[in-house]
Design an enzyme around this catalytic site. Sequence first.
Site, PDB file in Angstrom:
ATOM      1  N   HIS A   1     -23.278  -2.858   6.119  1.00  0.00           N
ATOM      2  CA  HIS A   1     -21.939  -2.487   6.568  1.00  0.00           C
ATOM      3  C   HIS A   1     -21.823  -0.978   6.754  1.00  0.00           C
ATOM      4  CE1 HIS A   1     -20.175  -6.521   5.007  1.00  0.00           C
ATOM      5  NE2 HIS A   1     -20.512  -6.591   6.272  1.00  0.00           N
TER       6      HIS A   1
ATOM      7  N   CYS B   1     -30.825  -9.384   0.740  1.00  0.00           N
ATOM      8  CA  CYS B   1     -31.266  -8.594  -0.416  1.00  0.00           C
ATOM      9  C   CYS B   1     -31.738  -9.549  -1.522  1.00  0.00           C
ATOM     10  CB  CYS B   1     -30.115  -7.737  -0.941  1.00  0.00           C
ATOM     11  SG  CYS B   1     -30.590  -6.851  -2.454  1.00  0.00           S
TER      12      CYS B   1
ATOM     13  N   GLU C   1     -21.080 -11.950   2.023  1.00  0.00           N
ATOM     14  CA  GLU C   1     -21.912 -12.376   0.886  1.00  0.00           C
ATOM     15  C   GLU C   1     -21.293 -13.588   0.180  1.00  0.00           C
ATOM     16  OE1 GLU C   1     -22.978  -9.325  -2.042  1.00  0.00           O
ATOM     17  OE2 GLU C   1     -23.083 -10.914  -3.541  1.00  0.00           O
TER      18      GLU C   1
ATOM     19  N   CYS D   1     -24.916  -5.533  -8.858  1.00  0.00           N
ATOM     20  CA  CYS D   1     -26.286  -5.019  -8.793  1.00  0.00           C
ATOM     21  C   CYS D   1     -26.393  -3.621  -9.373  1.00  0.00           C
ATOM     22  CB  CYS D   1     -26.786  -5.071  -7.359  1.00  0.00           C
ATOM     23  SG  CYS D   1     -26.229  -3.688  -6.388  1.00  0.00           S
TER      24      CYS D   1
ATOM     25  N   SER E   1     -17.436  -1.636   4.080  1.00  0.00           N
ATOM     26  CA  SER E   1     -18.472  -1.638   3.043  1.00  0.00           C
ATOM     27  C   SER E   1     -17.802  -1.846   1.693  1.00  0.00           C
ATOM     28  CB  SER E   1     -19.229  -0.305   3.069  1.00  0.00           C
ATOM     29  OG  SER E   1     -19.880  -0.100   1.836  1.00  0.00           O
ATOM     30  N   SER E   2     -18.011  -3.024   1.124  1.00  0.00           N
ATOM     31  CA  SER E   2     -17.331  -3.375  -0.134  1.00  0.00           C
ATOM     32  C   SER E   2     -17.652  -2.366  -1.224  1.00  0.00           C
ATOM     33  CB  SER E   2     -17.761  -4.780  -0.555  1.00  0.00           C
ATOM     34  OG  SER E   2     -17.291  -5.083  -1.834  1.00  0.00           O
TER      35      SER E   2
ATOM     36  N   SER F   1     -24.684   1.683   1.640  1.00  0.00           N
ATOM     37  CA  SER F   1     -25.107   1.453   3.029  1.00  0.00           C
ATOM     38  C   SER F   1     -24.980   2.716   3.893  1.00  0.00           C
ATOM     39  CB  SER F   1     -24.292   0.309   3.637  1.00  0.00           C
ATOM     40  OG  SER F   1     -22.930   0.454   3.330  1.00  0.00           O
TER      41      SER F   1
HETATM   42 FE1  SF4 Z   1     -28.807  -5.427  -2.758  1.00  0.00          FE
HETATM   43 FE2  SF4 Z   1     -27.882  -3.016  -2.167  1.00  0.00          FE
HETATM   44 FE3  SF4 Z   1     -26.261  -5.131  -2.024  1.00  0.00          FE
HETATM   45 FE4  SF4 Z   1     -27.097  -4.185  -4.368  1.00  0.00          FE
HETATM   46  S1  SF4 Z   1     -25.764  -3.132  -2.872  1.00  0.00           S
HETATM   47  S2  SF4 Z   1     -27.045  -6.334  -3.760  1.00  0.00           S
HETATM   48  S3  SF4 Z   1     -29.202  -3.566  -3.921  1.00  0.00           S
HETATM   49  S4  SF4 Z   1     -28.044  -4.729  -0.756  1.00  0.00           S
END
Ligand code: SF4
Length: 333
Positions: free
Chosen positions: A49, A104, A134, A202, A230-231, A275
Amino acid sequence: MNQPPVPARRVLLAAPRGFCAGVDRAVTAVEKALEQFGAPIYVRHEIVHNKYVVRTLQDKGAIFVEATAEVPAGSIVMFSAHGVAPRVRAEAAERGLTTIDATCPLVTKVHKEAVRYAEEEYDILLIGHEGHEEVIGTSGEAPDHITLIGGPEDAANVTVRDESKVVWLSQTTLSVDETMGTVDALKTRFPLLLSPPSDDICYATQNRQTGVKELAAQCELVIVVGSLNSSNSVRMVEVALQAGAPAAYLVDNADGIDATWLREVRTVGLTSGASAPESLVDGVLERLAELGYRDVGTVRTADETITFSLPHELRRDLRAEASGRTRGAPHTA
Ligand code: SF4
């Protein structure tokens, strides 16, 4: 009479910031696919994103689509870092598309957890944002077992089949603190609520939120570089404000900076979402230097060493496989 010295203006730059291992892998996968197999490479949904990343890859020959139905038969299509539901993989196979999966690995881990708990007949309470790519992908792994929980308010109304078989999972890019608030509310409703074996939020999301909290403690203004969709970037702005930053803004690039934000500001905190490429941070630093913020320091709150290997499909000759399929060979999507 001597004038009091004017306090120095400075920038504190968060480390780590910007690209996480999953984004780096996904962007590199598109570049490698273009190099190896030639344009066009179709990509379902924005690979990550970020507007700038998407535009740069478009210039190199990537074509972004929202549905596999838009991809011509026999083409190569890549799935974005956010993951896809099994239905999407099945559609691609039915249409004879050759697929490269840039999901990912940390999102794939959540998918596998969802499948496992559904097989064990758990009701899964998935904490996340409705409509996010997602969440759509994870929900699609076990639609009959998953209920989306947007926040603590949803905990009061959710119903489950068996209160002794309930587990929570989450989107990877949420606010850590808000998610734990939602988990607490769910645990009040369901005392036997099971937690996933390890955090779904993550490492990169957590590290960037820890960093932005530190900036909030030391700066009068926090700037987060990232796109509005972008969340993890949007969460960073929220976390900065919740942590006490007097002001925090999300900008796509240096053009997004409004000089009036800087009135009375001595220290600007600067960071970027998972991102956002570093070149955009460099542009913001240049703009801040023009505005008098030339002294740049770093606030490091973690070291990141995680990397992911590229999707395995990039080690195969996909164009040859695709033309084999059109001659009647079985496809591999
Ligand atoms: Fe994967 Fe990055 Fe998303 Fe974390 S932020 S789940 S490392 S793509």
